[in-house]
Design an enzyme around this catalytic site. Sequence first.
Site: not given
Length: 471
Positions: A105, A144-146, A191, A323-324, A329
């Site tokens: 609504t 209507s909203t519906n 697989t 990486s820090s 990396k």
Amino acid sequence: MNIQIKTRTEKDLLGYKEIPADYYFGIQTYRAVENFNLSQSKLSHFPLFIKALALVKLACAESNFKLNKLPENKYNAIKYACDQLTQGAFHEQFPIDMIQGGAGTSTNMNANEVIANIGLEYLQQTKGDYQYLHPNNDVNMSQSTNDVYPTSIKLGLLFALDQFNTPFTNLIQSFRAKSEEFSDILKMGRTQLQDAVPMTLGQEFAAFATTLQNDLNKINQIMPEALSVVNLGGTAIGTGINTEVEYREQAISALSRITQKNISSSPDLIEATSDMGDFVLLSSLLKRTATKLSKIANDLRLLSSGPRTGFNEIHLEARQPGSSIMPGKVNPVIPEAVNLASYQVIANDLAITLAAEAGQLQLNAMEPLIAFKLFESIELLSKAMQMFQTKCIENIQANPAHCQALVENSIGIITALNPYLGYETTTRIAKQANETGTSVLTLIKAENLLSDEVLLDAMSIQNMVHPKQSV
């Protein structure tokens, strides 16, 4: 220094409120903003939904005008306002949270109020002076909203799926291009993460393209028709209360014409008003695509793993340091981000399923969550696919020499010799190769089990990756 903000007074069922004079939305939208601050995702973030709302309102106004229920000046004002919204104007005037109580609504009234106030300015009247154009009596006439809300959701999703086709198709084409580029690179298929039999890297990428194309085909075959059947004209619960006999047919006809979509009316409006089945169906298809997309991202992360200690069959473009603490990396950040977006879409499907199940009797009050999560899922997948294509797939490089070395050193190629040596002999050779670290080909040559000519034929790319042409 106190700055005085000009306001206008509006009233509703609960009383009066002062609304900033320059706002195009009114008191019911204002209350929704005060009540719902949950997701930080606003209606204004979904322009296709706003466009759909405007087009539905326009179709309803046209039907009321043709039935002499709406005066021409008011119809022209509503049409002007809806055209403005369709063109992207005033979308900032839709501030309500996508997660809201009231079965939509608040969304419907947000549209009604904005259209009314844009229309009032068109009529050279003051915003909020609703005696000249009323949000409920005029903009929401016969509605209507519906019925407006679910119809607008379906229409907005149709627009979203139209746009979704582009990144989806581009990603598929990118995989196909890579499958052609890698068509002559032999590698091991696997697989259960174990060596299986040879294939080409091109075949692997072609399979990615095919599985995604299957999903796009399913979505395009099923959803346009499903989402084009709406309950507009059913008003509150599907009985069509407060509408004229001809209203629904004319509104549907107008909506089809102005949207250029083949919109049709549900044969059972009471069922259509409460049923969320089409939304669950779309969500399940999006979940299926997200699942496949995440699986592909996982495969690419495996195939590029290492680079020194992993599969290292392909190389993904470096997008940022990984990486820090570990110098040099680089991580597969784009496939990882695709995984994350896919997980969100899969989670959205659960939320949509629970919301669809939670409806009672003639209406589903949880529909706002369904709308929010469907639009979000399409947007997430669209952006993830575009990112995947342009920042990952297009720039993938193969490591053909390494792929070839892995094939030649693999026990898996013994499967290609089954027709020549039989299962018992090939099993013995495979076991011996595994125990000694000697290659299968070396052991076969050492025992003179096959001539060089037969061995060359058996080990050809054509015969290892396709049904055999000669024995």
